[in-house]
Design an enzyme around this catalytic site. Structure first.
Site, short mmCIF file in Angstrom:
data_model
loop_
_atom_site.label_atom_id
_atom_site.label_comp_id
_atom_site.label_asym_id
_atom_site.label_seq_id
_atom_site.Cartn_x
_atom_site.Cartn_y
_atom_site.Cartn_z
N GLU A 1 -17.56 -7.73 -3.65
CA GLU A 1 -18.96 -8.13 -3.84
C GLU A 1 -19.93 -7.16 -3.19
O GLU A 1 -21.06 -7.01 -3.67
CB GLU A 1 -19.18 -9.54 -3.28
CG GLU A 1 -18.40 -10.63 -4.01
CD GLU A 1 -16.93 -10.72 -3.63
OE1 GLU A 1 -16.52 -10.04 -2.66
OE2 GLU A 1 -16.18 -11.45 -4.31
N PHE B 1 -19.82 -16.50 -2.84
CA PHE B 1 -19.29 -15.16 -2.56
C PHE B 1 -20.38 -14.09 -2.54
O PHE B 1 -20.13 -12.96 -2.11
CB PHE B 1 -18.17 -14.81 -3.53
CG PHE B 1 -17.02 -15.77 -3.43
CD1 PHE B 1 -16.54 -16.18 -2.20
CD2 PHE B 1 -16.44 -16.31 -4.56
CE1 PHE B 1 -15.51 -17.10 -2.09
CE2 PHE B 1 -15.40 -17.23 -4.47
CZ PHE B 1 -14.93 -17.62 -3.23
N LEU C 1 -25.12 0.70 8.10
CA LEU C 1 -24.11 1.69 7.74
C LEU C 1 -23.13 1.19 6.69
O LEU C 1 -22.89 0.00 6.56
CB LEU C 1 -23.37 2.14 9.01
CG LEU C 1 -24.24 3.00 9.93
CD1 LEU C 1 -23.55 3.25 11.26
CD2 LEU C 1 -24.57 4.34 9.26
N LYS D 1 -21.72 17.03 17.02
CA LYS D 1 -23.02 16.40 17.26
C LYS D 1 -23.77 17.30 18.24
O LYS D 1 -23.18 17.81 19.21
CB LYS D 1 -22.77 15.02 17.88
CG LYS D 1 -23.84 13.97 17.64
CD LYS D 1 -23.29 12.58 17.91
CE LYS D 1 -24.35 11.51 17.82
NZ LYS D 1 -23.75 10.15 17.86
N GLN E 1 -15.26 -22.66 -1.82
CA GLN E 1 -15.82 -22.18 -3.09
C GLN E 1 -17.24 -22.71 -3.34
O GLN E 1 -17.81 -22.46 -4.40
CB GLN E 1 -14.93 -22.60 -4.27
CG GLN E 1 -13.43 -22.44 -4.02
CD GLN E 1 -12.98 -21.01 -3.90
OE1 GLN E 1 -13.17 -20.21 -4.80
NE2 GLN E 1 -12.40 -20.66 -2.76
#
Lengths: 585, 585
Positions: B331, B356, B84, B205, B392
């Site tokens: 991202e 990342f 989802l 629903k 990082q």
């Protein structure tokens, strides 16, 4: 420099803490979500007296804990930051922990404006508002500049205000360089009941130094030694206002209450009530065990992402509704909240479908970097879920979790081992991942069987074993069937239940390998890469063993579980075929 | 059933498409973000004439492409959904593609209310508004019920309206069972310029069937055959209104324009301009090559998450600003947008720091499941980034990317191979991952050297080699130094540059292993699990080789790159030590 006044207001007026005892359980907490601003965090703690100012000069050196981004190696850092958009999620967990231990400590988080693009920030926004966390105050440092360019919002403070208001927060918009405005906003936040507060602070990057104030191209760049630095220091000194009277005392936290020692959960855990041969899904046994340890240890909490009826964490909720946190369909904030809770002494069990833990991979990565005491549980692993299809099948989770250093990875095949391993998971200090399956499987172990991290169980063995088959989870039962089928052909195999995939039982595997001519078949309901087979192979690398990996090697599809187990080469038939080939070769 | 009227309005009034040619490049697109509602998607396409209605009865069978959640094995599915919060991100990319090809096709996405808790939805919200995608219309089916309980928002439609308005969308709030209101809202969306539209549709629903309408406990549950089903069908038939006149014709898409055949990028790629011995970072060579292929092929697009000055994707932006999409620090939507673009014929290169990309692991998983033509690029891999510290450093990316079936994984050590592999990546059909490093490294290859998927380069060899050292990226140079140091002691080693980690060069490795007594040392700037060492070992499993893995085995810290390479056992010294031990043993 954009956050200098904000940090000064927090550390020398607002926060109640003891610089000599940063982990005081009732001290206010501060999370630097914009972790790249680490130097100001270190400067603030040094100025508060946590360590000598001279240490600041060790910044980013290999011998120093003052690293490039904040790490919990430092006593005043609860969770590692530096992956943007995570700090507010952790702060939610830290604020929730105050509720758990009935403390009035408050939690503060400083966000960058750029990181507000991360969806996880808005997941935290929803959860904090849902939970009415009025003990949480966040500040967004709107300096308008990202790393590579201005942010999409520049200095439009209303863009932030509108969003946070829509997400149910109390919002205060201020000039972030106006100390009086900052203090007033913090006062307002403290007085706001029933919802968290977001202080939207308009600031300038490089404030106070003409060379860089409000200018692009200075992200992560130091001033040059010599003229640049001299000029900057002179400018800053010219702006310095001598304080009137003595420095204000830092407010102290409430007196420390004594925590009760946690129980030995492995010892205290009640014997599971199954009989050998019962059919029970490991995910259901997980829920049963979670409720059982919840009764033994008040530190245990559970977090859900709207699948509690599938993971069976609802069994915990029914018994301990106050320690069950519904995060709805938001896995990043679920893990982030667990990180915050764990950093303050809770033992959180966040659970969802194993494939959806991948939604929070970067959080799991950072939880590993922080070595937090988070107990991840992923259900519905592998093709054995059947008809729901590949989007719901975790087939890479073992690879992901093995690549978290110091993460213990359990993958039980049946109910007794699952229950015992849940208690063990809670007892281990550090991250643990528990992989469970959807189908019901046969109970193999007696109620008093014991399991250890780094252990395995040899289920079938003889002096004539030609091959060692290492299985885990649902494939254990396929291996047992293959054992019986091959026995009829006169081929004996050793069958190992590798319930602990990390650390894996090197000694047991080496012994089995030596007894079976160095021949292995591994079989896992997982992709071939980074899973059980690689674990067996890596642990025994110096033995020259041959490890044939049976695993999923293509994108699977919908179908009945047994059909899929066979189609993708994990069935008793496939195992027997592999063994026959190896024996013939 | 909550979405029945919405789907009817879309498929039989709004969408311009040809049921017999779902991939028509100018047809309107529909993404079912709430992928668990797959049955209604299949029903709509069957009713439109895409396939015979009888096929619907094969739902979720192993022989059928009508799987549990929509998969692009079906010609009318662009991207797999079922995880989802991803569909809107893909829809952003699909809408952006219309702009790229100057088409007026429109993009529609149907979201669940529960999935609106996913942060990725709000990342998509920001990006779509920033890009002023008025060719995008989303609908949220607010039925108020999640899988395990009511959503946090129940039927408070204003909660959705407030959020989407704050994020800069045009919002229309309607009764989702009122067909006229749906049609009017779709009209309004089509007429809205400069921003995307969100239709917030209040629904029930199980609408129309008393047994389940608006009730909990029916998520993913089928009505029982017999009385339940008979009763439900009878109820629905009683509500059925006979259409007046013939069924409306489905509007057709614009006439198809002919695409020009893509060029052979590997052939057309200009020879890199470096000289052997030059010092160039692979991340910089990546940017140079990206700009070069951009000039050769208009399908190439680049996406950034505010690190373009570090990944050097800014080199592409400077030449092709119209094909460069700034996603800011988000991202998930960066990868989701790339998925959507790739599904419509673009060749997207999303890039950021490799660590990342883990923020978007679930998107990468779904891109793999969809077998989309996405070219992921991750820079700043490993401890060799130095002082910025572990948050990082990508140290698990090889494990993650290897666990995407059919994903090609490149890890070049220097500039020429990087450039050639970028062109090759664009030419490969399917997902590719390119790992680059921060430090400058020496150019080893001449400008005309060729590289292939599944290839490797043997950099040092002799007839006396005692061990094969397999390296990639920065460790290649450590291996070369170890070679020279060991040579002085009379120990010869073979050195292989494994620039392609997946598929790895099995034939080359087997040959090297046979020539060096089956003894291997692998060395990688990555954790020990799931990376280069496991790849070498798995590919050669049947040979009985001994593969000693040198890799990072703990959470690293800040420091100078060379210090870290040595501290974590990846240096020439560590390699030479490992070789000496193996030779002695």
């Amino acid at each position: 420099m954009s956050a200098a006044e904000i940090m000064a207001a927090l550390f020398f007026h607002e926060l109640r803490f003891d610089p000599k005892d940063p982990q005081h359980p009732e001290a206010d907490r501060f999370v630097l979500s914009k972790g790249h601003a680490a130097p100001i965090l270190y400067a603030a703690w040094a100025a508060a007296g946590a360590f000598p100012r001279e240490h600041l000069l060790t910044l980013r050196k290999i011998t120093s804990d003052l690293e490039g981004h904040p790490m919990p190696r430092l006593p005043f850092v609860d969770v590692a930051t530096g992956s943007l958009g995570q700090g507010l999620c952790a702060a939610v967990g830290i604020a929730l922990n105050a509720r758990r231990i009935s403390s009035d400590y408050r939690t503060y988080a400083l966000l960058g404006d750029g990181e507000s693009a991360e969806g996880s920030v808005w997941e935290a926004g929803d959860v904090a508002a849902n939970l009415a966390l009025d003990n949480l105050c966040a500040i967004t440092d709107v300096n308008g500049l990202g790393q590579s360019r201005p942010t999409q919002w520049d200095h439009h403070l209303d863009e932030f205000g509108r969003r946070w208001t829509a997400f149910g927060w109390h919002v205060v918009v201020i000039d972030g360089h106006d100390l009086k405005a900052i203090l007033a906003a913090l006062d307002e936040a403290r007085g706001t009941k029933g919802r968290p507060t977001m202080i939207v602070a308009g600031t300038l990057k490089g404030k106070g130094v003409k060379l860089c104030e409000g200018k692009e191209g200075w992200h992560g760049r130091a001033l040059k030694k010599g003229a640049e630095t001299d000029q900057a220091i002179a400018e800053l000194e010219a702006q310095y206002v001598q304080p009137v009277g003595p420095a204000p005392a830092i407010p102290k936290p409430a007196s420390r209450r004594t925590d009760s020692a946690p129980p030995d959960l492995v010892k205290a855990f009640p014997a599971p009530s199954y009989k050998k041969g019962d059919q029970v899904a490991t995910r259901e046994a997980y829920g049963t065990a979670l409720a059982a340890i919840g009764a033994l240890d008040p530190r245990i909490v559970a977090l859900d992402a709207d699948v509690k009826n599938s993971t069976f964490s609802e069994k915990f909720e029914k018994k301990f509704p106050d320690r069950f946190y519904e995060m709805f369909i938001a896995e990043q904030v679920m893990i982030g909240t667990a990180m915050g809770l764990a950093s303050r002494g809770a033992v959180p069990f966040p659970s969802t479908f194993a494939c959806f833990l991948s939604r929070a991979s970067d959080f799991i990565r950072m939880a590993g970097i922080s070595n937090l005491n988070v107990k991840l549980a992923g259900s519905h692993a592998g093709v054995s879920i059947g008809e729901d299809g590949p989007s719901q099948m975790a087939l890479e989770d073992l690879a992901t979790m093995r690549a978290v250093p110091d993460c213990t990875v359990f993958y039980p095949c049946e109910a007794v081992s699952t229950e015992r391993l849940v208690a063990l998971a809670a007892s281990i200090r550090g991250p643990v991942y528990m992989r469970t399956s959807r189908p019901k499987t046969e109970v193999l172990y007696g109620p008093d069987e014991t399991f250890v991290a780094g252990g395995s169980k040899t289920l079938r063995q003889s002096s004539k074993d030609a091959v060692t088959v290492v299985a885990a989870g649902v494939t254990v039962f396929e291996a047992l069937k293959a054992h019986d089928a091959l026995a009829k052909e006169g081929i004996a195999i050793r069958v190992i239940d590798a319930y602990c995939v990390q650390p894996i039982d090197r000694d047991g595997l080496v012994a089995a390998g030596r007894a079976t001519g160095g021949k292995f078949v591994t079989v896992e309901d997982h992709y071939a890469h980074g899973g059980l087979g690689d674990a067996v192979s890596e642990a025994t690398w110096d033995q020259g063993f041959r490890v044939k990996r049976l695993a999923v090697r293509e994108i699977p599809r919908s179908g009945a579980p047994d059909e899929l187990i066979d189609k993708y080469g994990l069935s008793a038939r496939a195992i027997a075929d592999a063994v026959r080939q190896i024996v013939k070769a």
